[in-house]
Design a protein around this motif. Structure first.
Motif, mmCIF file in Angstrom:
data_model
loop_
_atom_site.group_PDB
_atom_site.id
_atom_site.type_symbol
_atom_site.label_atom_id
_atom_site.label_comp_id
_atom_site.label_asym_id
_atom_site.label_seq_id
_atom_site.Cartn_x
_atom_site.Cartn_y
_atom_site.Cartn_z
ATOM 1 N N TRP A 46 0.903 -1.066 0.123
ATOM 2 C CA TRP A 46 0.130 0.076 -0.028
ATOM 3 C C TRP A 46 0.809 1.303 0.026
ATOM 4 C CZ3 TRP A 46 -4.612 1.059 -1.330
ATOM 5 C CH2 TRP A 46 -5.790 0.026 -1.214
ATOM 6 N N SER A 47 2.069 1.343 0.710
ATOM 7 C CA SER A 47 3.014 2.516 0.759
ATOM 8 C C SER A 47 3.552 2.672 -0.517
ATOM 9 C CB SER A 47 3.880 2.193 1.719
ATOM 10 O OG SER A 47 3.409 2.124 3.245
ATOM 11 N N ALA A 48 3.899 1.457 -1.133
ATOM 12 C CA ALA A 48 4.540 1.703 -2.616
ATOM 13 C C ALA A 48 3.348 2.316 -3.289
ATOM 14 C CB ALA A 48 5.083 0.286 -3.150
ATOM 15 N N ALA A 49 2.172 1.621 -3.549
ATOM 16 C CA ALA A 49 1.247 2.080 -4.528
ATOM 17 C C ALA A 49 0.782 3.832 -4.134
ATOM 18 C CB ALA A 49 -0.101 1.146 -4.286
ATOM 19 N N GLY A 87 2.949 5.964 -2.969
ATOM 20 C CA GLY A 87 4.010 6.716 -3.344
ATOM 21 C C GLY A 87 4.167 6.714 -4.874
ATOM 22 N N LEU A 88 3.861 5.543 -5.689
ATOM 23 C CA LEU A 88 3.747 5.486 -7.085
ATOM 24 C C LEU A 88 2.400 6.560 -7.588
ATOM 25 C CD1 LEU A 88 4.880 4.228 -9.637
ATOM 26 C CD2 LEU A 88 3.211 2.361 -9.433
ATOM 27 N N LEU A 89 1.463 6.503 -6.950
ATOM 28 C CA LEU A 89 0.355 7.524 -7.233
ATOM 29 C C LEU A 89 0.961 9.069 -6.855
ATOM 30 C CD1 LEU A 89 -2.907 5.705 -6.102
ATOM 31 C CD2 LEU A 89 -2.146 6.026 -8.413
ATOM 32 N N SER A 146 3.875 10.229 -7.236
ATOM 33 C CA SER A 146 4.883 10.646 -8.086
ATOM 34 C C SER A 146 4.349 10.771 -9.421
ATOM 35 C CB SER A 146 5.924 9.445 -8.191
ATOM 36 O OG SER A 146 5.519 8.249 -8.371
ATOM 37 N N LEU A 147 3.229 9.965 -9.898
ATOM 38 C CA LEU A 147 2.680 10.023 -11.200
ATOM 39 C C LEU A 147 1.634 11.183 -11.383
ATOM 40 C CD1 LEU A 147 1.376 6.438 -11.916
ATOM 41 C CD2 LEU A 147 3.101 7.682 -13.127
ATOM 42 N N SER A 148 1.261 11.563 -10.165
ATOM 43 C CA SER A 148 0.446 12.826 -10.129
ATOM 44 C C SER A 148 1.242 14.028 -10.280
ATOM 45 C CB SER A 148 -0.500 13.051 -8.864
ATOM 46 O OG SER A 148 0.299 13.205 -7.734
ATOM 47 N N TYR A 158 4.056 14.055 -11.589
ATOM 48 C CA TYR A 158 4.578 13.938 -13.100
ATOM 49 C C TYR A 158 3.688 14.564 -14.080
ATOM 50 C CZ TYR A 158 6.394 12.291 -17.527
ATOM 51 O OH TYR A 158 7.114 12.215 -18.959
#
Length: 187
Positions: A128-131, A133-135, A137-139, A141
């Motif tokens: 969940w933490s990785a997801a 963090g990925l969201l 960073s994508l936002s 970007y």
């Protein structure tokens, strides 16, 4: 001078009389306050060993197999079983043996070494933490960063490289040092 000396001797004698009393009071204060909180929490449970670092606490742990205090307080039912314990152990029933064991220990070795499913929670929280963090960073970007400048286009970059070579910028160790000006090719 003799008055001062007499006064000094009198104070010295009074101090010598008070000193042993004061030392005893200090020793009692130290003894009473050391681990006082854990003693209050342990209640009337029997202290039977050294435990972890000498603290009178109960813990089920492989490294310290014998806790400092018993798990439960003494009850009248347990006193009766303890009287039977002093005799022949074959006369004790399995329930009595279990009662004696559960009085001293909360869990058996098999119970507190049993594999628990806590790793699933840790893995789930990690994913969940990785997801998240990925969201984030994508936002960043897509929403926060400006579009790439036009100087990043391939034809612009080629023109910039030709200009660096024509001006012979940094001819010893830079890009111009890797260009052969006689053949107009890379070395």
């Amino acid at each position: 001078m003799s008055v001062m000396r007499a006064l000094g001797l009198r104070l010295h004698n009074q101090f010598q009389q008070v000193l042993p009393q004061r030392g005893a009071v200090m020793a009692m204060m130290r003894r009473g306050t050391h681990h006082d909180g854990t003693r209050l929490m342990s209640g009337d449970r029997e202290v039977v060993g050294y435990g972890v670092n000498g603290n009178p606490i109960y813990i089920d742990c492989v490294e310290f197999p014998f806790p400092a205090i018993r798990y439960r307080e003494v009850t009248p039912e347990l006193c009766a079983v303890r009287e039977k314990e002093l005799g022949d152990w074959k006369a004790l029933s399995i329930q009595d043996k279990k009662l004696l064991y559960r009085h001293s220990f909360c869990q058996t070795y098999a119970e507190f070494q049993h594999f628990t499913p806590d790793w699933k929670l840790v893995i789930g929280v990690g994913f969940w933490s990785a997801a998240i963090g990925l969201l984030i960073s994508l936002s960043y970007y897509f929403k926060l960063y400006d579009p790439v400048p036009e100087t990043y286009a391939e034809d612009r970059r080629q023109a910039q490289l030709r200009r660096i070579i024509q001006l012979q910028m940094n001819p010893i160790t830079g890009l111009s040092s890797k260009w052969c000006y006689h053949t107009n090719k890379w070395k």
